[in-house]
Design an enzyme around this catalytic site. Structure first.
Site, PDB file in Angstrom:
ATOM      1  N   LYS A  65       0.832  -1.206   0.000  1.00 50.89           N
ATOM      2  CA  LYS A  65       0.000   0.000   0.000  1.00 50.89           C
ATOM      3  C   LYS A  65       0.867   1.257   0.000  1.00 50.89           C
ATOM      4  CE  LYS A  65      -4.265  -2.032   0.789  1.00 50.89           C
ATOM      5  NZ  LYS A  65      -5.279  -2.481   1.731  1.00 50.89           N
TER       6      LYS A  65
ATOM      7  N   ARG B  79      -3.016 -10.381   4.926  1.00 51.72           N
ATOM      8  CA  ARG B  79      -3.374 -10.417   3.503  1.00 51.72           C
ATOM      9  C   ARG B  79      -2.193  -9.848   2.718  1.00 51.72           C
ATOM     10  NH1 ARG B  79      -5.633  -7.156  -0.419  1.00 51.72           N
ATOM     11  NH2 ARG B  79      -7.139  -8.160  -1.813  1.00 51.72           N
TER      12      ARG B  79
HETATM   13  N1  HH2 Z   1      -7.229  -4.223   0.340  1.00 55.15           N
HETATM   14  C1  HH2 Z   1      -7.515  -4.336  -0.970  1.00 55.15           C
HETATM   15  C2  HH2 Z   1      -8.521  -5.200  -1.418  1.00 55.15           C
HETATM   16  N2  HH2 Z   1      -9.217  -5.959  -0.541  1.00 55.15           N
HETATM   17  N3  HH2 Z   1      -9.638  -6.654   1.689  1.00 55.15           N
HETATM   18  C3  HH2 Z   1      -9.384  -6.544   2.998  1.00 55.15           C
HETATM   19  N4  HH2 Z   1     -10.074  -7.273   3.888  1.00 55.15           N
HETATM   20  N5  HH2 Z   1      -8.409  -5.693   3.475  1.00 55.15           N
HETATM   21  C4  HH2 Z   1      -7.662  -4.907   2.644  1.00 55.15           C
HETATM   22  O1  HH2 Z   1      -6.808  -4.143   3.137  1.00 55.15           O
HETATM   23  C5  HH2 Z   1      -7.925  -4.994   1.235  1.00 55.15           C
HETATM   24  C6  HH2 Z   1      -8.936  -5.884   0.782  1.00 55.15           C
HETATM   25  C7  HH2 Z   1      -6.740  -3.507  -1.963  1.00 55.15           C
HETATM   26  O2  HH2 Z   1      -5.550  -4.145  -2.340  1.00 55.15           O
HETATM   27  P1  HH2 Z   1      -5.337  -5.029  -3.654  1.00 55.15           P
HETATM   28  O3  HH2 Z   1      -6.289  -6.186  -3.693  1.00 55.15           O
HETATM   29  O4  HH2 Z   1      -3.896  -5.413  -3.714  1.00 55.15           O
HETATM   30  O5  HH2 Z   1      -5.601  -4.048  -4.873  1.00 55.15           O
HETATM   31  P2  HH2 Z   1      -6.859  -3.713  -5.777  1.00 55.15           P
HETATM   32  O6  HH2 Z   1      -8.010  -3.352  -4.891  1.00 55.15           O
HETATM   33  O7  HH2 Z   1      -6.411  -2.567  -6.637  1.00 55.15           O
HETATM   34  O8  HH2 Z   1      -7.212  -4.941  -6.585  1.00 55.15           O
END
Ligand code: HH2
Length: 279
Positions: free
Chosen positions: A226, A261
């Site tokens: 992040k 995660r």
């Molecule tokens: N962060 C993202 C997506 N889902 N779910 C939970 N529970 N907690 C989080 O911090 C979280 C999440 C965002 O990260 P990422 O999946 O890497 O990216 P994107 O939303 O651009 O697909």
């Protein structure tokens, strides 16, 4: 402290929580902030998910809609088309899969395809049908704190008193889930790093994790790659943030996080093994 330890749940989703669980991130999207497009084809997604399970992931979290700041929503039909092949293949092979979605029809399709856990960044607030669906299916669920939507959340990061406000808002979402008939032991909570939180606010939240643990549910922490990790590390691009992400994940584990995660499953699993051997 004894009270806190007494209230910490011993298991969640069938997992023993005496050690932190590793949840691998599998974004089957063209536009995720750090790995967009890498796993957009089903074969690539399935191979990446299998590699995470082989590297020691306890759970693979599959998402078909980016929630990065400013991201536009995706129609459920498209979201389902993106995620179901990977869910079928990984769950069919014995892996534990969670579905990262805000949409009830996607949750239903994913659970039908073999997903066991629902992970909702809106804490079941986005879709009015979601809480009843999760209650009826009796599956474990992650409720994450956010304000607004991914499109608007960057403008919603003004807090008079950060930690108490987020604690109260997350507790309210937990209470709404309980009122909808979701069992308390099915619920994990997540402060929502980067979602309506600016740089230093994420650091304050990480330091306050024990206060979130006092809500009495396992804590999921999603700090991987992040923006605030890149800032703390000194302007590092998203794909190069895994070492800093692991440092923050270990700090979170030391403050009581139960589920981490992460993008870098192998690196996190190895770091956790060494950290646990030393503590
Ligand atoms: N962060 C993202 C997506 N889902 N779910 C939970 N529970 N907690 C989080 O911090 C979280 C999440 C965002 O990260 P990422 O999946 O890497 O990216 P994107 O939303 O651009 O697909």
């Amino acid at each position: 402290m004894a009270d806190r330890a007494d209230r910490a749940p011993a298991c969640w989703a069938g997992f023993d929580l005496s050690r932190p669980l590793v949840m691998g991130i599998l974004n089957v999207t063209p536009d995720s902030f750090s790995d967009g497009g890498r796993h957009a084809a089903p074969e690539a997604a399935i191979a990446a998910g299998r590699a995470m399970l082989e590297a020691g992931a306890d759970i693979v979290d599959i998402g078909g809609e980016s929630t990065r700041p400013g991201a536009a929503p995706v129609a459920s039909e498209e979201e389902i088309e993106r995620v179901v092949p990977a869910i079928r293949a990984l769950a069919g092979g014995g892996g534990v899969v969670s579905i990262d979605t805000r949409n009830a029809v996607t949750m239903a399709a994913a659970l039908d395809a073999g997903a066991r856990i629902v992970n909702d960044v809106s804490a079941l607030a986005h879709d009015p049908a979601a809480a009843a669906l999760v209650a009826a299916r009796g599956c474990p669920v992650v409720l994450m704190h956010m304000r607004g939507t991914p499109e608007t959340m960057n403008d919603a990061a003004d807090y008079a008193d950060l930690v108490p406000e987020i604690l109260a808002e997350l507790a309210a979402r937990r209470d709404a889930a309980l009122a909808a008939g979701i069992a308390p032991e099915a619920i994990a909570l997540d402060p929502g790093f980067g979602f309506a939180k600016r740089g230093g606010q994420n650091v304050d939240l990480l330091r306050a994790l024990p206060r979130f643990r006092d809500l009495g549910h396992p804590l999921l922490i999603g700090v991987s790659r992040k923006r605030f990790i890149g800032e703390l590390a000194g302007s590092v691009a998203p794909a190069l943030r895994d070492p800093g992400s692991i440092a923050a994940a270990l700090f979170a584990a030391s403050r009581g996080a139960a589920i981490l995660r992460v993008h870098d499953v192998a690196g996190t699993v190895q770091s956790l093994r060494v950290w646990r051997a030393l503590t």
